[in-house]
Write a protein that holds these residues in place. Structure first.
Motif, PDB file in Angstrom:
ATOM      1  N   GLU A  97     162.848 -80.081  79.224  1.00 31.78           N
ATOM      2  CA  GLU A  97     163.087 -80.585  80.576  1.00 31.78           C
ATOM      3  C   GLU A  97     162.068 -80.067  81.578  1.00 31.78           C
ATOM      4  OE1 GLU A  97     167.078 -79.837  81.812  1.00 31.78           O
ATOM      5  OE2 GLU A  97     167.982 -80.857  80.075  1.00 31.78           O
ATOM      6  N   ASN A  98     161.352 -79.018  81.213  1.00 31.15           N
ATOM      7  CA  ASN A  98     160.405 -78.391  82.128  1.00 31.15           C
ATOM      8  C   ASN A  98     159.057 -78.174  81.427  1.00 31.15           C
ATOM      9  OD1 ASN A  98     163.331 -77.117  82.652  1.00 31.15           O
ATOM     10  ND2 ASN A  98     162.292 -77.463  84.592  1.00 31.15           N
ATOM     11  N   GLU A  99     157.980 -78.477  82.116  1.00 33.02           N
ATOM     12  CA  GLU A  99     156.644 -78.443  81.531  1.00 33.02           C
ATOM     13  C   GLU A  99     156.241 -77.041  81.071  1.00 33.02           C
ATOM     14  OE1 GLU A  99     156.891 -82.035  84.129  1.00 33.02           O
ATOM     15  OE2 GLU A  99     157.450 -79.915  84.317  1.00 33.02           O
ATOM     16  N   LEU A 100     155.433 -77.015  80.022  1.00 32.09           N
ATOM     17  CA  LEU A 100     154.926 -75.774  79.447  1.00 32.09           C
ATOM     18  C   LEU A 100     153.598 -75.379  80.073  1.00 32.09           C
ATOM     19  CD1 LEU A 100     155.383 -76.768  75.686  1.00 32.09           C
ATOM     20  CD2 LEU A 100     157.056 -75.598  77.127  1.00 32.09           C
ATOM     21  N   LYS A 101     153.261 -74.107  79.944  1.00 35.38           N
ATOM     22  CA  LYS A 101     151.925 -73.599  80.235  1.00 35.38           C
ATOM     23  C   LYS A 101     151.329 -73.158  78.902  1.00 35.38           C
ATOM     24  CE  LYS A 101     153.014 -72.217  84.980  1.00 35.38           C
ATOM     25  NZ  LYS A 101     153.109 -71.117  85.969  1.00 35.38           N
ATOM     26  N   ILE A 102     150.186 -73.754  78.523  1.00 31.97           N
ATOM     27  CA  ILE A 102     149.670 -73.648  77.160  1.00 31.97           C
ATOM     28  C   ILE A 102     148.206 -73.213  77.185  1.00 31.97           C
ATOM     29  CG2 ILE A 102     149.156 -74.960  75.061  1.00 31.97           C
ATOM     30  CD1 ILE A 102     151.422 -76.922  76.077  1.00 31.97           C
ATOM     31  N   GLY A 103     147.864 -72.199  76.416  1.00 36.32           N
ATOM     32  CA  GLY A 103     146.467 -71.776  76.368  1.00 36.32           C
ATOM     33  C   GLY A 103     146.267 -70.526  75.558  1.00 36.32           C
ATOM     34  N   VAL A 104     145.494 -69.597  76.114  1.00 42.94           N
ATOM     35  CA  VAL A 104     145.167 -68.367  75.403  1.00 42.94           C
ATOM     36  C   VAL A 104     145.275 -67.169  76.348  1.00 42.94           C
ATOM     37  CG1 VAL A 104     143.634 -69.523  73.776  1.00 42.94           C
ATOM     38  CG2 VAL A 104     142.681 -68.563  75.880  1.00 42.94           C
ATOM     39  N   SER A 105     145.495 -66.015  75.725  1.00 41.41           N
ATOM     40  CA  SER A 105     145.579 -64.760  76.477  1.00 41.41           C
ATOM     41  C   SER A 105     144.780 -63.686  75.756  1.00 41.41           C
ATOM     42  CB  SER A 105     147.042 -64.315  76.587  1.00 41.41           C
ATOM     43  OG  SER A 105     147.138 -63.027  77.166  1.00 41.41           O
ATOM     44  N   ASN A 113     158.348 -61.781  80.162  1.00 39.06           N
ATOM     45  CA  ASN A 113     159.272 -62.557  80.980  1.00 39.06           C
ATOM     46  C   ASN A 113     158.580 -63.055  82.247  1.00 39.06           C
ATOM     47  OD1 ASN A 113     161.567 -62.326  79.245  1.00 39.06           O
ATOM     48  ND2 ASN A 113     161.758 -60.207  79.907  1.00 39.06           N
ATOM     49  N   THR A 114     157.289 -63.313  82.101  1.00 39.45           N
ATOM     50  CA  THR A 114     156.458 -63.962  83.115  1.00 39.45           C
ATOM     51  C   THR A 114     155.514 -64.903  82.374  1.00 39.45           C
ATOM     52  OG1 THR A 114     154.771 -62.213  83.003  1.00 39.45           O
ATOM     53  CG2 THR A 114     156.500 -61.958  84.663  1.00 39.45           C
ATOM     54  N   ALA A 115     154.797 -65.740  83.103  1.00 41.49           N
ATOM     55  CA  ALA A 115     153.806 -66.623  82.481  1.00 41.49           C
ATOM     56  C   ALA A 115     152.506 -65.850  82.270  1.00 41.49           C
ATOM     57  CB  ALA A 115     153.566 -67.847  83.349  1.00 41.49           C
ATOM     58  N   PHE A 116     151.921 -65.985  81.094  1.00 39.94           N
ATOM     59  CA  PHE A 116     150.701 -65.247  80.761  1.00 39.94           C
ATOM     60  C   PHE A 116     149.546 -65.590  81.694  1.00 39.94           C
ATOM     61  CE2 PHE A 116     150.369 -69.245  78.570  1.00 39.94           C
ATOM     62  CZ  PHE A 116     149.027 -69.556  78.560  1.00 39.94           C
ATOM     63  N   CYS A 117     149.527 -66.829  82.195  1.00 41.51           N
ATOM     64  CA  CYS A 117     148.417 -67.268  83.048  1.00 41.51           C
ATOM     65  C   CYS A 117     148.603 -66.879  84.514  1.00 41.51           C
ATOM     66  CB  CYS A 117     148.217 -68.775  82.916  1.00 41.51           C
ATOM     67  SG  CYS A 117     149.736 -69.717  83.145  1.00 41.51           S
ATOM     68  N   GLY A 122     144.875 -64.599  81.345  1.00 46.88           N
ATOM     69  CA  GLY A 122     145.462 -65.804  80.789  1.00 46.88           C
ATOM     70  C   GLY A 122     144.801 -67.076  81.298  1.00 46.88           C
ATOM     71  N   TRP A 123     144.639 -68.060  80.399  1.00 48.19           N
ATOM     72  CA  TRP A 123     143.979 -69.332  80.710  1.00 48.19           C
ATOM     73  C   TRP A 123     144.880 -70.442  80.182  1.00 48.19           C
ATOM     74  CZ3 TRP A 123     138.773 -68.376  82.441  1.00 48.19           C
ATOM     75  CH2 TRP A 123     138.325 -67.062  82.238  1.00 48.19           C
ATOM     76  N   ALA A 124     145.310 -71.366  81.050  1.00 48.10           N
ATOM     77  CA  ALA A 124     146.315 -72.324  80.610  1.00 48.10           C
ATOM     78  C   ALA A 124     146.163 -73.708  81.219  1.00 48.10           C
ATOM     79  CB  ALA A 124     147.710 -71.793  80.927  1.00 48.10           C
ATOM     80  N   PHE A 125     146.594 -74.694  80.420  1.00 51.08           N
ATOM     81  CA  PHE A 125     146.885 -76.036  80.903  1.00 51.08           C
ATOM     82  C   PHE A 125     148.377 -76.080  81.202  1.00 51.08           C
ATOM     83  CE2 PHE A 125     148.679 -80.191  79.658  1.00 51.08           C
ATOM     84  CZ  PHE A 125     148.135 -80.973  80.674  1.00 51.08           C
ATOM     85  N   TYR A 126     148.716 -76.507  82.416  1.00 52.14           N
ATOM     86  CA  TYR A 126     150.113 -76.643  82.828  1.00 52.14           C
ATOM     87  C   TYR A 126     150.476 -78.117  82.691  1.00 52.14           C
ATOM     88  CZ  TYR A 126     154.233 -75.847  85.872  1.00 52.14           C
ATOM     89  OH  TYR A 126     155.500 -75.753  86.398  1.00 52.14           O
ATOM     90  N   GLY A 127     151.606 -78.399  82.036  1.00 52.45           N
ATOM     91  CA  GLY A 127     151.979 -79.763  81.719  1.00 52.45           C
ATOM     92  C   GLY A 127     152.172 -80.698  82.891  1.00 52.45           C
ATOM     93  N   LEU A 128     152.123 -80.197  84.094  1.00 53.44           N
ATOM     94  CA  LEU A 128     152.160 -81.059  85.280  1.00 53.44           C
ATOM     95  C   LEU A 128     150.849 -81.821  85.468  1.00 53.44           C
ATOM     96  CD1 LEU A 128     153.873 -78.678  87.891  1.00 53.44           C
ATOM     97  CD2 LEU A 128     154.898 -80.668  86.768  1.00 53.44           C
ATOM     98  N   GLY A 129     149.830 -81.411  84.687  1.00 50.84           N
ATOM     99  CA  GLY A 129     148.493 -81.976  84.858  1.00 50.84           C
ATOM    100  C   GLY A 129     147.646 -81.095  85.749  1.00 50.84           C
ATOM    101  N   LEU A 131     145.753 -76.781  86.016  1.00 57.44           N
ATOM    102  CA  LEU A 131     145.297 -75.580  85.320  1.00 57.44           C
ATOM    103  C   LEU A 131     145.850 -74.342  86.005  1.00 57.44           C
ATOM    104  CD1 LEU A 131     141.541 -76.467  84.682  1.00 57.44           C
ATOM    105  CD2 LEU A 131     143.502 -76.812  83.163  1.00 57.44           C
ATOM    106  N   ARG A 132     145.985 -73.270  85.220  1.00 60.87           N
ATOM    107  CA  ARG A 132     146.411 -71.985  85.752  1.00 60.87           C
ATOM    108  C   ARG A 132     145.553 -70.875  85.156  1.00 60.87           C
ATOM    109  NH1 ARG A 132     148.702 -74.872  88.735  1.00 60.87           N
ATOM    110  NH2 ARG A 132     150.886 -74.849  89.418  1.00 60.87           N
ATOM    111  N   HIS A 133     145.080 -69.989  86.022  1.00 58.99           N
ATOM    112  CA  HIS A 133     144.326 -68.812  85.585  1.00 58.99           C
ATOM    113  C   HIS A 133     144.404 -67.784  86.697  1.00 58.99           C
ATOM    114  CE1 HIS A 133     141.304 -66.116  84.095  1.00 58.99           C
ATOM    115  NE2 HIS A 133     140.411 -66.447  85.008  1.00 58.99           N
TER     116      HIS A 133
END
Length: 215
Positions: A97-105, A113-117, A122-129, A131-133
């Motif tokens: 139901e909620n988009e993922l944050k996907i990448g490498v750390s 219990n936090t997002a790696f990016c 951390g370097w990530a693609f966020y499923g909303l379209g 990026l997060r870093h």
């Protein structure tokens, strides 16, 4: 005559070594087999680096989070990536139901219990379209939305220092190009929120590999 033949032989050896080195450098590590065997790695999700509430299944190659709260929680891959080119896929879970944050750390010992990016490692693609870093709330637009259908391909090219993505085999481009991405180790990392899951699939060749490798 002997001296000339020896010189030609030495030149051939040098050329062979150069070619072999180039082949090894450009090798795509498609995870399969035993860790370290023939340069391949068996990527699974690491139960020892998995946040509270994330349930692993299918031999630690799938996971699901379902909770009342809305805090990102991270799971890390089991094998470090140290050099060369790596490719893997994230297959969507239809229950998400909620988009993922996907990448490498480049770190795995942090508050999972936090997002790696959220962090600079951390370097990530966020499923909303997006990026997060090093930021937990904003980032540039990138690619297309990805949530509960489809297959997201991920390619870490440590020769060029790039992290690229595809969606359903459509190449989305290089999300990040940075010298830091040349220096490992890095681990697969995914952050989940509220109700979300995925399956990790390895051992497949790059789709449209010429686009991934010839950016």
């Amino acid at each position: 005559l002997h001296s000339e033949c020896q010189k030609q032989m030495n030149d051939l050896i040098v050329e062979f070594d150069r070619h072999a080195s180039q082949v090894q450098q450009n090798r795509v590590f498609v995870p399969q087999g035993n860790p370290g065997k023939n340069g391949f790695c068996d990527f699974v999700l690491d139960p020892h680096h998995c946040a509270t509430g994330i349930q692993l299944s299918s031999g630690n190659k799938a996971c699901y989070l379902q909770e009342a709260g809305y805090c990102f929680r991270t799971v890390i891959g089991s094998v470090p990536m140290t050099s060369g080119i790596y490719y893997w896929e994230i297959h969507a879970d239809p229950r998400t139901e909620n988009e993922l944050k996907i990448g490498v750390s480049s770190e795995r010992n942090f508050n999972l219990n936090t997002a790696f990016c959220d962090y600079d490692f951390g370097w990530a693609f966020y499923g909303l379209g997006q990026l997060r870093h090093g930021n937990n709330s904003s980032g540039p637009k990138f690619g297309k939305p990805f949530k509960n259908t489809g297959i997201l391909g991920v390619c870490l090219d440590m020769n060029k220092g790039s992290l690229s993505f595809s969606l359903n085999t459509e190449f989305l481009g290089a999300a990040f190009v940075d010298e830091k991405l040349k220096k490992g180790p890095y681990w697969i990392a995914v952050s989940l929120l509220h109700k979300a899951g995925f399956q990790l699939v390895c051992g497949k060749q790059l789709p449209n590999s010429c686009e991934f490798l010839n950016m």
